[in-house]
Write a protein that holds these residues in place. Structure first.
Motif, PDB file in Angstrom:
ATOM      1  N   LEU A 327       0.785  -1.335  -0.118  1.00  0.00           N
ATOM      2  CA  LEU A 327      -0.024  -0.086  -0.225  1.00  0.00           C
ATOM      3  C   LEU A 327       0.879   1.338   0.064  1.00  0.00           C
ATOM      4  O   LEU A 327       0.402   2.249  -0.555  1.00  0.00           O
ATOM      5  N   HIS A 334       6.494  -0.690  -6.880  1.00  0.00           N
ATOM      6  CA  HIS A 334       5.024  -0.689  -5.903  1.00  0.00           C
ATOM      7  C   HIS A 334       4.234   0.713  -6.585  1.00  0.00           C
ATOM      8  O   HIS A 334       3.265   0.527  -6.632  1.00  0.00           O
ATOM      9  N   LYS A 335       4.845   1.806  -6.889  1.00  0.00           N
ATOM     10  CA  LYS A 335       4.097   2.901  -7.158  1.00  0.00           C
ATOM     11  C   LYS A 335       3.299   2.652  -8.506  1.00  0.00           C
ATOM     12  O   LYS A 335       2.340   3.094  -8.926  1.00  0.00           O
ATOM     13  N   ARG A 338       0.248   0.457  -8.094  1.00  0.00           N
ATOM     14  CA  ARG A 338      -0.719   1.231  -7.451  1.00  0.00           C
ATOM     15  C   ARG A 338      -1.391   1.937  -8.491  1.00  0.00           C
ATOM     16  O   ARG A 338      -2.650   2.446  -8.583  1.00  0.00           O
ATOM     17  N   LEU A 369      -7.662  -5.897  -0.492  1.00  0.00           N
ATOM     18  CA  LEU A 369      -7.763  -5.088  -1.678  1.00  0.00           C
ATOM     19  C   LEU A 369      -8.881  -5.566  -2.441  1.00  0.00           C
ATOM     20  O   LEU A 369      -8.969  -6.704  -2.649  1.00  0.00           O
ATOM     21  N   TYR A 446       0.125   7.623  -5.298  1.00  0.00           N
ATOM     22  CA  TYR A 446      -0.680   6.677  -5.074  1.00  0.00           C
ATOM     23  C   TYR A 446      -0.589   5.713  -3.679  1.00  0.00           C
ATOM     24  O   TYR A 446      -0.671   4.693  -3.719  1.00  0.00           O
ATOM     25  N   ASP A 447      -0.254   6.546  -2.748  1.00  0.00           N
ATOM     26  CA  ASP A 447      -0.277   5.900  -1.501  1.00  0.00           C
ATOM     27  C   ASP A 447      -1.590   5.335  -0.875  1.00  0.00           C
ATOM     28  O   ASP A 447      -2.627   6.247  -0.966  1.00  0.00           O
ATOM     29  N   LEU A 448      -1.693   4.415  -0.665  1.00  0.00           N
ATOM     30  CA  LEU A 448      -2.848   3.428  -0.201  1.00  0.00           C
ATOM     31  C   LEU A 448      -2.805   3.212   1.010  1.00  0.00           C
ATOM     32  O   LEU A 448      -4.001   2.570   1.774  1.00  0.00           O
TER      33      LEU A 448
END
Length: 492
Positions: A327, A334-335, A338, A369, A446-448
């Motif tokens: 997340l 990672h980014k 997302r 998710l 896009y930090d979730l």
């Protein structure tokens, strides 16, 4: 979760196997599963027998014919001589269960290499007695018992695998609400917990549809459920688990999901339910090239997400468990993943779970998710829920709490708010659930992670004025000095 008495009975069976010379946990589970399966077959036949007697007609779909009555658990358990019972089970009952199902079914394929390895008549007799004493009439008790047995595999996590608690699986299935038209897949199915729960949901909510005619029944039994795993024992246990839950021929295949090409199953599924193992990193060479084209990474948690998108058909949806790092991880991979979920598909929601959910096997923080594959975007806002309690204590004991209280079990609230998430827009960021616009998520790389968006209300604390605090400190200091002087006087 099962009660202490039943738990101790299972532990006694486990100890009997170890004392009898079987110390490999997977082998113990496999042999226990065979015996549970044999016992369950007798129970199912008895139910059909009683129904036939009540209606005064022939037994419908009998499991045992008139010549196979000695293969039933209720018959061979009463054989007085352990050696006679052992011969019956090893040489007649066990070969019989290998022949069940269609000869071309996945069950038959996985059972082909199954072996009965209980070494002595004494051990078999003891295990049969112990197993027969466990009350298993209730379906939930039976499921909990099986879950407790299976949990023993993962004492410290095996290859990154952690048993998914059954109530979390059920929550995810209910959030996705499978339909008879769905084609459901778990690409890391293990013992088929997600597929079993999905089958139970369909049987409960859509029984008339799935058994409406021969065609729909065939679809349910042969084409609805798909599972992949690379462990032959898990595949056998999973196939038996599905058969016991009324699914005759699920497509449970031996497949290393991350290292094989997916040309044959790409875009085949309308629903994915999974908690894949997150074992760390894989070599680029051992990873499927089609996944590397989507996201260049060695991390299994990211590769599995890429796999889910690869396997889903457009419009297909997924509810999957991911470690928290997915997340908010800052790497390029990672980014990018997302970004893909938010911009190229429809990210529906995130349920943040407390770290104790997987205890006592792991203290990892995870999240559920929930997304839909669209290939054309569609994310407008993302629904977040901060799960703080799942109905059980979050320590290693995982004791059942008072499920009727919201503060001890958020699961009913999660389902209710998910089903009405379109009306959540007005909720404050201080609430347990709220929505965040896509633009804000994009602006945050896009930090979730829920902590990025949740607002914490801190209670205002009234402090005394500094002069009053200093005066009290001086008074305390004077008292301490007087006490020290008195002690010195006593020592003279």
């Amino acid at each position: 979760m099962i009660v202490g008495t039943v738990r101790s009975q299972v532990d006694r069976i486990w100890d009997a196997f170890w004392a009898g010379g079987i110390s490999n946990p997977m082998e113990v589970i496999e042999q226990m599963t065979y015996l549970l399966f044999i016992k369950r077959l007798d129970e199912l036949h008895t139910v059909r027998e009683k129904k036939a007697n009540r209606l005064k007609r022939e037994i419908e779909d009998p499991i045992f014919n008139s010549k196979q009555q000695k293969l039933r658990w209720s018959v061979f358990k009463q054989m007085g001589d352990a050696a006679t019972m052992y011969d019956q089970v090893a040489n007649k009952v066990f070969p019989f269960i290998k022949t069940l199902g269609d000869e071309n079914s996945t069950y038959a394929g996985h059972m082909k290499d199954a072996r009965f390895t209980i070494p002595t008549p004494a051990l078999l007799a003891k295990v049969v007695d112990l197993m027969d004493a466990i009350p298993m009439e209730d379906r939930d008790t039976k499921g909990d018992l099986y879950e407790y047995m299976l949990s023993k595999i993962a004492t410290a996590g095996h290859n990154g695998q952690f048993r998914t608690p059954r109530h979390i699986i059920q929550l995810m299935v209910e959030m996705m609400a499978p339909k008879p038209s769905d084609t459901i897949c778990d690409p890391a199915c293990g013992t088929a917990g997600f597929l079993v729960a999905a089958a139970e949901y369909l049987q409960k909510h859509h029984e008339q549809d799935i058994y409406a005619n021969t065609k729909s029944a065939k679809r349910f039994n042969h084409d609805t459920f798909h599972g992949f795993d690379f462990d032959s024992t898990m595949l056998r246990v999973g196939s038996m688990n599905m058969l016991l839950h009324g699914v005759e021929n699920p497509a449970i295949e031996k497949r290393d999901s991350l290292s094989q090409s997916h040309a044959g199953v790409e875009g085949q599924f309308s629903l994915i339910l999974a908690n894949p193992p997150f074992a760390g990193s894989l070599d680029y060479e051992s990873t499927a090239k089609d996944l590397q084209q989507m996201v260049k990474t060695k991390k299994t948690e990211l590769l599995f997400l890429a796999l889910f998108l690869r396997l889903l058909k457009p419009g297909g949806r997924a509810a999957v468990i991911v470690p928290d790092g997915v997340l908010f991880g800052s790497s390029k991979a990672h980014k990018e993943l997302r970004r893909m979920l938010v911009e190229d598909h429809k990210l529906d929601g995130i349920v943040s779970m407390p770290s104790g959910v997987f205890r006592p096997y792991a203290g990892v923080s995870t999240a559920i998710l929930l997304f839909t594959k669209t290939n054309s975007g569609g994310t407008d806002q993302v629904w977040f829920y901060d799960m703080q309690a799942d109905g059980y204590s979050l320590d290693d004991k995982r004791n059942l709490l008072d499920a009727g209280k919201h503060e001890s079990n958020n699961l009913p609230d999660i389902l209710k708010r998910w089903q009405k998430r379109g009306k959540e827009s007005g909720r404050a960021r201080t609430d347990q659930s709220f929505v965040v616009p896509k633009a804000e998520i994009a602006g945050n790389d896009y930090d979730l992670s829920i902590n990025r968006y949740k607002q914490v209300v801190r209670e205002a604390v009234q402090h005394d004025p500094p002069k009053k605090i200093l005066a009290e400190l001086k008074t305390l200091e004077a008292e301490i000095m007087r006490g020290m002087e008195e002690l010195e006087g006593m020592l003279k």
